[in-house]
Write a protein that holds these residues in place. Sequence first.
Motif, PDB file in Angstrom:
ATOM      1  N   ARG A  52       0.908  -1.170   0.130  1.00  0.00           N
ATOM      2  CA  ARG A  52       0.051   0.056  -0.107  1.00  0.00           C
ATOM      3  C   ARG A  52       0.841   1.240   0.001  1.00  0.00           C
ATOM      4  NH1 ARG A  52      -2.993  -3.569  -0.818  1.00  0.00           N
ATOM      5  NH2 ARG A  52      -5.107  -4.009   0.180  1.00  0.00           N
ATOM      6  N   SER A  53       0.483   2.060  -0.739  1.00  0.00           N
ATOM      7  CA  SER A  53       1.312   3.457  -0.973  1.00  0.00           C
ATOM      8  C   SER A  53       0.930   4.654   0.000  1.00  0.00           C
ATOM      9  CB  SER A  53       1.121   3.988  -2.498  1.00  0.00           C
ATOM     10  OG  SER A  53       1.689   2.785  -3.234  1.00  0.00           O
ATOM     11  N   TYR A  54       1.776   5.236   0.417  1.00  0.00           N
ATOM     12  CA  TYR A  54       1.396   6.445   1.502  1.00  0.00           C
ATOM     13  C   TYR A  54       2.204   7.714   1.131  1.00  0.00           C
ATOM     14  CZ  TYR A  54      -1.320   3.159   3.606  1.00  0.00           C
ATOM     15  OH  TYR A  54      -2.535   2.200   3.867  1.00  0.00           O
ATOM     16  N   THR A  69       0.817   9.883   6.731  1.00  0.00           N
ATOM     17  CA  THR A  69      -0.494   9.936   7.407  1.00  0.00           C
ATOM     18  C   THR A  69      -1.497   8.938   6.775  1.00  0.00           C
ATOM     19  OG1 THR A  69      -0.213  12.151   8.245  1.00  0.00           O
ATOM     20  CG2 THR A  69      -2.513  11.276   8.178  1.00  0.00           C
ATOM     21  N   LYS A  71      -5.152   7.254   6.635  1.00  0.00           N
ATOM     22  CA  LYS A  71      -6.795   7.352   6.963  1.00  0.00           C
ATOM     23  C   LYS A  71      -7.302   6.013   6.948  1.00  0.00           C
ATOM     24  CE  LYS A  71     -11.033   9.377   5.563  1.00  0.00           C
ATOM     25  NZ  LYS A  71     -11.730   9.870   4.494  1.00  0.00           N
ATOM     26  N   ILE A  78      -5.522  -3.086   5.153  1.00  0.00           N
ATOM     27  CA  ILE A  78      -4.092  -2.829   5.623  1.00  0.00           C
ATOM     28  C   ILE A  78      -4.173  -1.333   6.493  1.00  0.00           C
ATOM     29  CG2 ILE A  78      -2.029  -2.441   4.810  1.00  0.00           C
ATOM     30  CD1 ILE A  78      -3.132  -5.285   4.557  1.00  0.00           C
ATOM     31  N   SER A  79      -4.957  -0.416   5.972  1.00  0.00           N
ATOM     32  CA  SER A  79      -5.038   0.614   6.905  1.00  0.00           C
ATOM     33  C   SER A  79      -5.629   0.314   8.146  1.00  0.00           C
ATOM     34  CB  SER A  79      -5.881   1.806   6.149  1.00  0.00           C
ATOM     35  OG  SER A  79      -7.134   1.172   5.982  1.00  0.00           O
ATOM     36  N   THR A 123      -2.224  14.938   2.100  1.00  0.00           N
ATOM     37  CA  THR A 123      -0.831  14.513   2.450  1.00  0.00           C
ATOM     38  C   THR A 123       0.146  14.808   1.469  1.00  0.00           C
ATOM     39  OG1 THR A 123      -1.437  12.213   1.864  1.00  0.00           O
ATOM     40  CG2 THR A 123      -1.223  12.727   4.022  1.00  0.00           C
TER      41      THR A 123
HETATM   42  C1  LIG Z   1       0.046   7.005  -4.792  1.00  0.00           C
HETATM   43  C2  LIG Z   1      -0.893   6.787  -3.497  1.00  0.00           C
HETATM   44  C3  LIG Z   1      -0.576   7.455  -2.307  1.00  0.00           C
HETATM   45  C4  LIG Z   1      -1.329   7.510  -1.465  1.00  0.00           C
HETATM   46  N1  LIG Z   1      -1.310   8.238  -0.146  1.00  0.00           N
HETATM   47  C5  LIG Z   1      -2.070   7.791   0.880  1.00  0.00           C
HETATM   48  C6  LIG Z   1      -2.080   8.623   2.011  1.00  0.00           C
HETATM   49  O1  LIG Z   1      -1.327   9.479   2.253  1.00  0.00           O
HETATM   50  N2  LIG Z   1      -2.977   8.426   3.053  1.00  0.00           N
HETATM   51  C7  LIG Z   1      -3.811   7.405   2.930  1.00  0.00           C
HETATM   52  O2  LIG Z   1      -4.643   7.357   3.880  1.00  0.00           O
HETATM   53  N3  LIG Z   1      -4.085   6.623   1.843  1.00  0.00           N
HETATM   54  C8  LIG Z   1      -3.185   6.750   0.712  1.00  0.00           C
HETATM   55  N4  LIG Z   1      -3.481   5.986  -0.377  1.00  0.00           N
HETATM   56  C9  LIG Z   1      -4.133   4.899  -0.315  1.00  0.00           C
HETATM   57  C10 LIG Z   1      -3.755   3.641   0.378  1.00  0.00           C
HETATM   58  O3  LIG Z   1      -2.520   3.100  -0.556  1.00  0.00           O
HETATM   59  C11 LIG Z   1      -4.723   2.418   0.692  1.00  0.00           C
HETATM   60  O4  LIG Z   1      -5.178   2.274  -0.821  1.00  0.00           O
HETATM   61  C12 LIG Z   1      -5.639   2.605   1.712  1.00  0.00           C
HETATM   62  O5  LIG Z   1      -4.929   2.860   2.915  1.00  0.00           O
HETATM   63  C13 LIG Z   1      -6.711   1.613   1.558  1.00  0.00           C
HETATM   64  O6  LIG Z   1      -5.888   0.382   1.863  1.00  0.00           O
HETATM   65  P1  LIG Z   1      -6.659  -0.726   2.638  1.00  0.00           P
HETATM   66  O7  LIG Z   1      -5.828  -1.995   2.588  1.00  0.00           O
HETATM   67  O8  LIG Z   1      -6.931  -0.380   3.832  1.00  0.00           O
HETATM   68  O9  LIG Z   1      -8.101  -0.888   1.848  1.00  0.00           O
HETATM   69  P2  LIG Z   1      -8.342  -2.039   0.809  1.00  0.00           P
HETATM   70  O10 LIG Z   1      -8.426  -3.047   1.565  1.00  0.00           O
HETATM   71  O11 LIG Z   1      -7.331  -1.882  -0.235  1.00  0.00           O
HETATM   72  O12 LIG Z   1      -9.745  -1.578   0.265  1.00  0.00           O
HETATM   73  C14 LIG Z   1     -11.067  -1.584   0.938  1.00  0.00           C
HETATM   74  C15 LIG Z   1     -12.000  -0.852   0.306  1.00  0.00           C
HETATM   75  O13 LIG Z   1     -11.984   0.767   0.437  1.00  0.00           O
HETATM   76  C16 LIG Z   1     -11.709   1.200  -0.935  1.00  0.00           C
HETATM   77  N5  LIG Z   1     -10.720   2.258  -0.924  1.00  0.00           N
HETATM   78  C17 LIG Z   1      -9.433   2.004  -1.034  1.00  0.00           C
HETATM   79  N6  LIG Z   1      -8.554   3.290  -0.922  1.00  0.00           N
HETATM   80  C18 LIG Z   1      -9.326   4.174  -0.514  1.00  0.00           C
HETATM   81  C19 LIG Z   1      -9.569   5.433  -0.455  1.00  0.00           C
HETATM   82  N7  LIG Z   1      -8.102   5.938  -0.398  1.00  0.00           N
HETATM   83  N8  LIG Z   1     -10.620   6.141  -0.397  1.00  0.00           N
HETATM   84  C20 LIG Z   1     -11.602   5.364  -0.064  1.00  0.00           C
HETATM   85  N9  LIG Z   1     -11.791   4.181  -0.305  1.00  0.00           N
HETATM   86  C21 LIG Z   1     -10.875   3.437  -0.495  1.00  0.00           C
HETATM   87  C22 LIG Z   1     -11.735   0.046  -1.704  1.00  0.00           C
HETATM   88  O14 LIG Z   1     -12.038   0.166  -3.079  1.00  0.00           O
HETATM   89  C23 LIG Z   1     -12.303  -1.113  -1.161  1.00  0.00           C
HETATM   90  O15 LIG Z   1     -13.704  -1.204  -1.431  1.00  0.00           O
HETATM   91  C24 LIG Z   1      -2.269   6.120  -1.599  1.00  0.00           C
HETATM   92  C25 LIG Z   1      -2.473   5.370  -2.438  1.00  0.00           C
HETATM   93  C26 LIG Z   1      -1.840   5.731  -3.680  1.00  0.00           C
HETATM   94  C27 LIG Z   1      -1.743   4.923  -4.917  1.00  0.00           C
END
Ligand SMILES: Cc1cc2nc3c(=O)[nH]c(=O)nc-3n(C[C@H](O)[C@H](O)[C@H](O)COP(=O)(O)OP(=O)(O)OC[C@H]3O[C@@H](n4cnc5c(N)ncnc54)[C@H](O)[C@@H]3O)c2cc1C
Length: 346
Positions: A52-54, A69, A71, A78-79, A123
């Motif tokens: 996962r990218s942040y 950071t 959210k 993973i968040s 961010t």
């Molecule tokens: C270049 C880049 C930079 C990023 N920077 C940040 C950052 O600074 N801070 C941050 O919190 N996250 C950031 N993200 C998003 C982060 O990488 C993850 O995708 C996010 O934390 C969700 O991961 P998860 O495993 O918890 O959710 P998953 O298990 O992958 O997804 C669960 C559900 O949530 C939905 N979902 C996934 N991501 C998001 C989102 N961002 N908003 C709304 N719904 C979503 C999915 O479609 C799915 O339905 C970034 C992503 C990218 C590609």
Amino acid sequence: MDTLKFKIKDKFWETPEACSFVLENVAGNTLFYKPGQFITLIVNLDGKEYKRSYSLSSVAVKDKNPAITIKKIKGGNISSYLIERLNIGDYLDAHYPAGMFVPDLHPANARQYFLFAAGSGITPLFAMMKSILVKEPKSFVNLVFSSRDEDHIIYNKQIIKLEFEFPERLNVTHLLSNPSEAWQGFKGRADHELLENLISELSLDIEKSFFICGPKDYMEIAEAAIKSLGFASENIKKESFKSEIISNSKMNEASSKKSVKIVYRKEVFEYELEDNQTILDGALDHNYRIPYNCASGVCTACLGKCVEGEVDMGDSDALSENEKKMGLVLTCIGKPITEKVVIQID
Ligand SMILES: Cc1cc2nc3c(=O)[nH]c(=O)nc-3n(C[C@H](O)[C@H](O)[C@H](O)COP(=O)(O)OP(=O)(O)OC[C@H]3O[C@@H](n4cnc5c(N)ncnc54)[C@H](O)[C@@H]3O)c2cc1C
Ligand code: FES
């Protein structure tokens, strides 16, 4: 691919949903990164590897340590794991900083930067804002930041501090969708008319650059408002945290079994995809190691060339139309729409 190891030096809540992690690069070497770039964390959970990218919210010119950071996303695997289970002193593996969502800074520049952020989209823009103010003494920053309410404004205290530090060159407009009764600022969601009016009112008679980060619909509204005032696409950069959803018609076509052949250096991997899987997900399920980083259609680390068949990448604009015509594809978001695809990866 080389990876980094970080120790969590500090962890604190920015809002009830967003948690910051201050990191220490335990390899000890200097970590080079540009404002707007991200790191990709490599997380092993229940025997499976996730990435996962942040975005880095820190900048080398102002902050001693790199910081991110996160959210908490509802249903986000993973968040939730990172926020709930990791603590100060724990270690994190990550890929080196990457990303093209970066301003081209120079001390001689005298520009007006409009930064449009919604929620955690702040961010990378927070890093840019700090960098511009320090590195370009003749430039101005207008931050337009959408949040739910006063308690959900990420980096609120730090933004106020920057407003005091740079009163002449930083202007912040908060848009709150559900503020308290005491709120005196803008109330409601960002819409075309509001953003168009804001840009017109705040415009200075100097060159402009626009940066947008937030959910897809927010980014579309902001981009349309900017363009309706006559600004060209070259002046607008955007980054999405979420890969685009594949269009419905193609999703239906994509739902039957597809076969994939990947030629990567001297190796050949052949496998079938489960319904609606991306090419990368299929490869990882078979333990075939092909290159990738963000897994979100942003960094292009998974670039390949489709030499047979056809691949759909939804509405993603990470590749230009020309690159798509040349057959270039991103395996992390690409899904075959023909029965068989052959992908060449250098
Ligand atoms: C270049 C880049 C930079 C990023 N920077 C940040 C950052 O600074 N801070 C941050 O919190 N996250 C950031 N993200 C998003 C982060 O990488 C993850 O995708 C996010 O934390 C969700 O991961 P998860 O495993 O918890 O959710 P998953 O298990 O992958 O997804 C669960 C559900 O949530 C939905 N979902 C996934 N991501 C998001 C989102 N961002 N908003 C709304 N719904 C979503 C999915 O479609 C799915 O339905 C970034 C992503 C990218 C590609
Ligand atoms: S892994 Fe980053 S674009 Fe595919």
